[in-house]
Design a protein around this motif. Structure first.
Motif, PDB file in Angstrom:
ATOM      1  N   ALA A   1       0.825  -1.209   0.000  1.00  0.00           N
ATOM      2  CA  ALA A   1       0.000   0.000   0.000  1.00  0.00           C
ATOM      3  C   ALA A   1       0.858   1.257   0.000  1.00  0.00           C
ATOM      4  O   ALA A   1       0.587   2.212  -0.733  1.00  0.00           O
ATOM      5  CB  ALA A   1      -0.940   0.006   1.203  1.00  0.00           C
ATOM      6  N   THR A   2       1.887   1.278   0.828  1.00  0.00           N
ATOM      7  CA  THR A   2       2.768   2.441   0.902  1.00  0.00           C
ATOM      8  C   THR A   2       4.201   1.988   1.132  1.00  0.00           C
ATOM      9  O   THR A   2       4.452   0.940   1.738  1.00  0.00           O
ATOM     10  CB  THR A   2       2.367   3.402   2.040  1.00  0.00           C
ATOM     11  N   VAL A   3       5.131   2.798   0.650  1.00  0.00           N
ATOM     12  CA  VAL A   3       6.560   2.584   0.893  1.00  0.00           C
ATOM     13  C   VAL A   3       7.107   3.899   1.435  1.00  0.00           C
ATOM     14  O   VAL A   3       7.030   4.936   0.777  1.00  0.00           O
ATOM     15  CB  VAL A   3       7.313   2.187  -0.388  1.00  0.00           C
ATOM     16  N   GLY A   4       7.649   3.864   2.647  1.00  0.00           N
ATOM     17  CA  GLY A   4       8.142   5.078   3.276  1.00  0.00           C
ATOM     18  C   GLY A   4       9.369   5.643   2.569  1.00  0.00           C
ATOM     19  O   GLY A   4      10.175   4.911   1.991  1.00  0.00           O
ATOM     20  N   LYS A   5       9.511   6.953   2.626  1.00  0.00           N
ATOM     21  CA  LYS A   5      10.651   7.634   2.007  1.00  0.00           C
ATOM     22  C   LYS A   5      11.694   8.058   3.031  1.00  0.00           C
ATOM     23  O   LYS A   5      12.789   8.490   2.653  1.00  0.00           O
ATOM     24  CB  LYS A   5      10.156   8.872   1.246  1.00  0.00           C
ATOM     25  N   VAL A   6      11.354   7.954   4.310  1.00  0.00           N
ATOM     26  CA  VAL A   6      12.277   8.363   5.364  1.00  0.00           C
ATOM     27  C   VAL A   6      12.766   7.119   6.094  1.00  0.00           C
ATOM     28  O   VAL A   6      11.969   6.308   6.568  1.00  0.00           O
ATOM     29  CB  VAL A   6      11.597   9.322   6.357  1.00  0.00           C
ATOM     30  N   ALA A   7      14.073   6.966   6.187  1.00  0.00           N
ATOM     31  CA  ALA A   7      14.656   5.773   6.798  1.00  0.00           C
ATOM     32  C   ALA A   7      14.438   5.766   8.305  1.00  0.00           C
ATOM     33  O   ALA A   7      14.375   6.813   8.962  1.00  0.00           O
ATOM     34  CB  ALA A   7      16.141   5.693   6.480  1.00  0.00           C
ATOM     35  N   GLU A   8      14.318   4.555   8.844  1.00  0.00           N
ATOM     36  CA  GLU A   8      14.278   4.342  10.280  1.00  0.00           C
ATOM     37  C   GLU A   8      15.519   3.534  10.662  1.00  0.00           C
ATOM     38  O   GLU A   8      16.259   3.062   9.803  1.00  0.00           O
ATOM     39  CB  GLU A   8      13.008   3.580  10.670  1.00  0.00           C
ATOM     40  N   THR A   9      15.723   3.371  11.954  1.00  0.00           N
ATOM     41  CA  THR A   9      16.863   2.591  12.434  1.00  0.00           C
ATOM     42  C   THR A   9      16.362   1.303  13.061  1.00  0.00           C
ATOM     43  O   THR A   9      15.509   1.329  13.955  1.00  0.00           O
ATOM     44  CB  THR A   9      17.681   3.380  13.464  1.00  0.00           C
ATOM     45  N   SER A  10      16.868   0.158  12.581  1.00  0.00           N
ATOM     46  CA  SER A  10      16.456  -1.129  13.117  1.00  0.00           C
ATOM     47  C   SER A  10      17.128  -1.371  14.458  1.00  0.00           C
ATOM     48  O   SER A  10      17.989  -0.611  14.906  1.00  0.00           O
ATOM     49  CB  SER A  10      16.832  -2.251  12.140  1.00  0.00           C
ATOM     50  N   SER A  11      16.731  -2.465  15.115  1.00  0.00           N
ATOM     51  CA  SER A  11      17.302  -2.806  16.414  1.00  0.00           C
ATOM     52  C   SER A  11      18.800  -3.071  16.320  1.00  0.00           C
ATOM     53  O   SER A  11      19.525  -2.924  17.302  1.00  0.00           O
ATOM     54  CB  SER A  11      16.590  -4.044  16.987  1.00  0.00           C
ATOM     55  N   SER A  12      19.274  -3.444  15.126  1.00  0.00           N
ATOM     56  CA  SER A  12      20.702  -3.703  14.942  1.00  0.00           C
ATOM     57  C   SER A  12      21.470  -2.450  14.530  1.00  0.00           C
ATOM     58  O   SER A  12      22.683  -2.499  14.349  1.00  0.00           O
ATOM     59  CB  SER A  12      20.900  -4.788  13.879  1.00  0.00           C
ATOM     60  N   GLY A  13      20.740  -1.340  14.357  1.00  0.00           N
ATOM     61  CA  GLY A  13      21.390  -0.093  13.968  1.00  0.00           C
ATOM     62  C   GLY A  13      21.428   0.159  12.482  1.00  0.00           C
ATOM     63  O   GLY A  13      21.938   1.196  12.050  1.00  0.00           O
ATOM     64  N   ALA A  14      20.899  -0.752  11.676  1.00  0.00           N
ATOM     65  CA  ALA A  14      20.903  -0.592  10.219  1.00  0.00           C
ATOM     66  C   ALA A  14      19.749   0.299   9.774  1.00  0.00           C
ATOM     67  O   ALA A  14      18.711   0.393  10.446  1.00  0.00           O
ATOM     68  CB  ALA A  14      20.806  -1.952   9.540  1.00  0.00           C
ATOM     69  N   ALA A  15      19.927   0.937   8.619  1.00  0.00           N
ATOM     70  CA  ALA A  15      18.868   1.771   8.054  1.00  0.00           C
ATOM     71  C   ALA A  15      17.830   0.893   7.367  1.00  0.00           C
ATOM     72  O   ALA A  15      18.174   0.026   6.561  1.00  0.00           O
ATOM     73  CB  ALA A  15      19.457   2.767   7.063  1.00  0.00           C
ATOM     74  N   VAL A  16      16.566   1.087   7.693  1.00  0.00           N
ATOM     75  CA  VAL A  16      15.463   0.349   7.078  1.00  0.00           C
ATOM     76  C   VAL A  16      14.371   1.333   6.693  1.00  0.00           C
ATOM     77  O   VAL A  16      14.319   2.456   7.197  1.00  0.00           O
ATOM     78  CB  VAL A  16      14.895  -0.732   8.020  1.00  0.00           C
ATOM     79  N   PHE A  17      13.490   0.901   5.786  1.00  0.00           N
ATOM     80  CA  PHE A  17      12.395   1.753   5.342  1.00  0.00           C
ATOM     81  C   PHE A  17      11.062   1.065   5.633  1.00  0.00           C
ATOM     82  O   PHE A  17      10.922  -0.150   5.433  1.00  0.00           O
ATOM     83  CB  PHE A  17      12.514   2.043   3.844  1.00  0.00           C
TER      84      PHE A  17
END
Length: 425
Positions: free
Chosen positions: A271-287
């Protein structure tokens, strides 16, 4: 022989070794790209297998992980101040959009509405009088402004009476109900949620008055009681994907969802794909990615963990062969094609790699048989066969089906039998 295989294994590189390991494992358990045959001399330790080139549909997918959530949620509270006099629902109830949930005493609100109606009538009468008397344009404009202001006040007063009844803005299940008769609530609590529209509607079906202590329209309050509702049947999966995979996703892509505790596959659409990255529990960038679950499901529950395979590319009639059957010499790829019972080194052109299989664009046809070069099984001399694989073991596997050494003393990655690799990015 062992030294040559060791050098070959080293030259393949990590990715090729994984693919080779997966191909061997698939053959042992009876899977893989096609039927395979085991050839072995009674006293030999070396074993080889044969696989067929097959044609079918291949997919490229992106993996996402997250949780199941209700498709709609609403956090509702009174828009007006007053004392709660009636309760119409409770936690756990199923409600429809527009159903009354609670109401506050509306005595003062009704009085305010009556006064606003009178003010509006007076303003209109003054305008009619001045127009009949031929008053100046300035006076007429002033009268018209007074009528407009009185009408606005009347609209607000009518809405306040409507808002004396808190109504469900979505259909679903009441998950929290923090209201009780006697609570004093205020407009400062507001209303929020994913659903649109206010809680007001038509006049309460229970009548204008239901008794209870009077309360003014002041925004001061001693309680901000709220009601939470989640939609029933409709769900979404709120997930995340790696930064490398985010660019390949777009709205409308199909997804297959595996939900913890649910045996059946669940299908959905991005339905949607975010354009702003978040930080996962491991510290990696995810969307963030939101996947709408197809159809109504009564076996899904908000908060349940889920993983999704999102199809970003799908191709039909693709000819593939087990990746382990392919060798290279410089930029040229080869397979050992079986012709009249003998192996012939045959040039092939390879395309995309899909986990344990590789696309062949030239050099093979569907149904052609190729041979995977034999490995020497360390130790043991048992012979015979059983369903799903040779009793004496195969290649790097011992006779009990456990992992054995690979050439050079190495093991398959992870120390255990590899499964088929996903065709992701």
């Amino acid at each position: 022989m062992r030294k040559r295989l060791t050098e070959r294994w080293r030259r393949l590189g990590r990715t090729a070794r994984i693919l080779l390991a997966a191909g061997v494992a698939a053959a042992v358990v009876g899977g893989g790209a096609g039927a395979w045959a085991l050839t072995r001399e009674d006293t030999a330790q070396a074993q080889a297998m044969q696989v067929q080139a097959t044609s079918g549909t291949v997919k490229e997918t992106v993996s996402a992980s997250g949780t199941v959530e209700a498709a709609e949620t609403a956090e509702l509270s009174f828009e007006v101040s007053g004392t709660v006099t009636k309760i119409y629902a409770a936690e756990g109830d199923t409600v429809k959009k527009g159903d009354p949930l609670a109401r506050v005493d509306d005595t003062t609100l009704v009085a305010t509405r009556t006064a606003a109606e009178s003010a509006r009538t007076a303003a209109q009468e003054q305008l009619d009088t001045d127009e009949s008397a031929g008053a100046s344009d300035v006076q007429i404009a002033s009268d018209e402004a007074a009528v407009a202001a009185a009408e606005a006040d009347l609209d607000s007063a009518r809405q306040a009476v409507d808002d004396a009844v808190l109504r469900a803005t979505i259909g679903g299940t009441v998950t929290a109900f923090d209201l009780a008769v006697g609570d004093v609530v205020g407009s400062s609590s507001g209303s929020s949620g994913s659903s649109s529209g206010g809680s007001g509607g038509s006049d309460s079906p229970m009548g204008e008055d239901s008794g209870g202590a009077s309360s003014g329209s002041s925004t001061d309050s001693t309680s901000t009681g709220t009601v939470s509702i989640v939609s029933a049947g409709d769900h979404v999966v709120e997930a995340t994907v790696s930064a490398d995979d985010a660019d390949s996703l777009k709205k409308g892509l199909q997804a297959t969802v595996t939900v913890n505790g649910v045996d059946e596959e669940v299908f959905g659409t991005v339905a949607t794909v975010g354009k702003v990255a978040e930080t996962s529990s491991s510290g990696a960038a995810v969307f963030p990615v939101s996947i709408t679950v197809t159809g109504e499901r009564d076996d899904l529950y908000p908060g349940t963990s889920a993983t999704a395979e999102i199809t970003v590319k799908q191709r039909e009639d693709v000819l593939t062969v087990t990746s382990a059957a392919i060798t290279t010499d410089g930029d040229q790829a080869y397979v050992q094609k079986v012709v009249d019972g003998k192996t012939v080194k045959t040039k092939v052109t390879i395309g995309e790699v899909y986990g344990a299989t590789t696309e062949i664009t030239d050099g093979l046809a569907e149904g052609d048989t190729v041979e995977i070069e034999a490995f020497t099984r360390p130790g043991g001399s048992r012979s015979g066969s059983q369903e799903g694989g040779p009793e004496g073991g195969f290649g790097g596997f011992g006779g009990d089906g456990q992992m054995g050494e690979m050439p050079g003393g190495g093991q398959f990655p992870g120390g255990g039998m590899p499964g088929q690799m996903g065709g992701g990015r």
